[in-house]
Design a protein around this motif. Sequence first.
Motif, PDB file in Angstrom:
ATOM      1  N   GLU A   1       6.253  11.259   8.535  1.00  0.00           N
ATOM      2  CA  GLU A   1       6.932  10.019   8.123  1.00  0.00           C
ATOM      3  C   GLU A   1       7.520   9.298   9.329  1.00  0.00           C
ATOM      4  N   SER A   2       8.046  10.054  10.275  1.00  0.00           N
ATOM      5  CA  SER A   2       8.600   9.443  11.492  1.00  0.00           C
ATOM      6  C   SER A   2       7.504   8.777  12.316  1.00  0.00           C
TER       7      SER A   2
ATOM      8  N   MET B   1       4.886   8.403   0.071  1.00  0.00           N
ATOM      9  CA  MET B   1       5.136   9.362  -0.986  1.00  0.00           C
ATOM     10  C   MET B   1       4.661  10.724  -0.507  1.00  0.00           C
ATOM     11  N   SER B   2       5.340  11.802  -0.916  1.00  0.00           N
ATOM     12  CA  SER B   2       5.012  13.123  -0.390  1.00  0.00           C
ATOM     13  C   SER B   2       5.125  14.176  -1.474  1.00  0.00           C
TER      14      SER B   2
ATOM     15  N   PRO C   1       0.825  -1.216   0.000  1.00  0.00           N
ATOM     16  CA  PRO C   1       0.000   0.000   0.000  1.00  0.00           C
ATOM     17  C   PRO C   1       0.856   1.263   0.000  1.00  0.00           C
ATOM     18  N   LYS C   2       0.337   2.324  -0.627  1.00  0.00           N
ATOM     19  CA  LYS C   2       1.021   3.619  -0.675  1.00  0.00           C
ATOM     20  C   LYS C   2       0.268   4.624   0.184  1.00  0.00           C
ATOM     21  N   ILE C   3       1.017   5.466   0.895  1.00  0.00           N
ATOM     22  CA  ILE C   3       0.461   6.541   1.715  1.00  0.00           C
ATOM     23  C   ILE C   3       0.966   7.864   1.169  1.00  0.00           C
ATOM     24  N   LEU C   4       0.056   8.817   0.917  1.00  0.00           N
ATOM     25  CA  LEU C   4       0.430  10.130   0.398  1.00  0.00           C
ATOM     26  C   LEU C   4       0.404  11.158   1.529  1.00  0.00           C
TER      27      LEU C   4
END
Length: 550
Positions: A21-22, A33-34, A5-8
């Motif tokens: 992100e931490s 992804m940012s 899975p991807k998290i934006l």
Amino acid sequence: MGYIPKILIVDDSSLNIEQVESALDGIEEVELMSNTNGKEALEMVLAHHFAVAILDVQMPEMNGFELAERLRNIEQTRHLPIIFLSAVYSTVDYIFQGYESGAVDYLIKPFNPIILRNKIQVFVDLDRQKTELEISNKKLKNEIVEREQSEEKRAQLETQLRHSQKMKALGTLTGGIAHDFNNILFSILGFSEMLSDYRQETEAEGYLQNIVKSAKRAQNVVKQLLTFANSKSYSFVPVKLVNTIQQSLEMVRISLPANIEIHQNFSSQPSLVMAKEPEIYQTIVNICLNAKEAMEEFGGRLEVSLDTVELEGIKPIVPNLGLSPHLRLRIRDTGRGMSPETQERIFDPFFTTKGLGGTEKGVSKEGTGLGLYMVYNIMRNHQGAITVESEIGKGTTFDLYFPIFDGELPEANEKTADTAPSQKLGTSKKCHFLVAEDEPILLKMYGKMIERQGFTATLCQNGKEAFEIFCDNPDQFNLILTDQEMPKMTGIQLSQEILKIRPDIPIFLATGYSSLVAEENYKSFGIRAFFMKPVDMNGLLEKVQAMGRF
């Protein structure tokens, strides 16, 4: 490697992105992804599939509210879960604006990393399960096309597809999240009940009552989902059909778009039928979801009614039924309708009109063609019948006929799960509870509620800690209250070890969801009482008093 899975993460500050992100570092097997620009983030969402998006409000070119609204208006991205994370836009008006733009949550900076990580973990798990289920469905459909249509193989495929379709109707594997969700509801109900001791005749009392009502409504939804998702075999039992219909419609209502209305009319007396209730749930939900697909483009009305009918006048339409009165469940939609040719084949196995607008081939990339075939067989197994009437452009009507059962409903089924504010119970002696619960907020609530009754509570955050404390002085405790799903030692494991030392001690077990222990088998583990979360504390304390030993 399986699906990742991807998290934006979208924020105009690189430092804020690093903090998020931490906080998400503990989530395994995900890709982060940012972007610092709202317009560029929109292009990323269109190019990738994300499990969840975390948006700041203040961003260049396109702010978070605008981005969320754009995503909701695009078919490809309208179901993407969005969580706002903002420090500047923290007033109630901005929070409401965030929800109105399509967000599922709105957090204020500085945020709690554990809360954010747990919220994101839920959506990651749901996305992973949904994707794996879609892959499994696709493989299963391909297998249907390739295999020979022998009766034995067809029966195997029907069983697999029945399970698969059930999971698709729920949208996810409900059992995995039921435990956490019930814990949340339990804490809301419990602390609201304790807060009621301090309420006065003010506007705040109305707010408190609304909190309790909403939590109980959510509690009922969880129970319905677990009933629907349970794959074990059920027996025929007397069922109040009108109650089952209403509970099924609560489940259906969740999945209906805003342009579809539900109208109910239950003129029949609350007669009983002999039924397997989960199969009736499945039948109603299946027909209603078909109606949704027929109406979702232009909207419409879903009409559900229940009445008592004499079959003598309509007997030719519903053969193989006796002439005694039957309950007739009518489900009517105002959708696109079906041609006479389609109506003749709608209950045939492997026939589907999904994706083809009712062509004669009956093969679809979206449907399996077994939904209404299974509904037909469920009605036949219930000694009932199902008929359909439809006309292109004027909607479809399904009539389901159930023989009325003349017996009585068992007393146990009449009980309700309503939870009233507890009152202190008188006992002749203090009762010392040993409580094991891994959720800190629930552990604290247990302690407060037990102390409110004048009892003593020793609180432990896991089964291992509880067992060590018990071993130090086994005779100081009168009763064990334990959760089932805990790290280091489950509730069942804790119970087995304690009973080796003190076989006489009562053990109460509570759980939000467990595949090991249920209301049907808890006594086999030596458990004295079993509670599904949210726990009815009145019921728990009454069981303590009824034991008569304290």
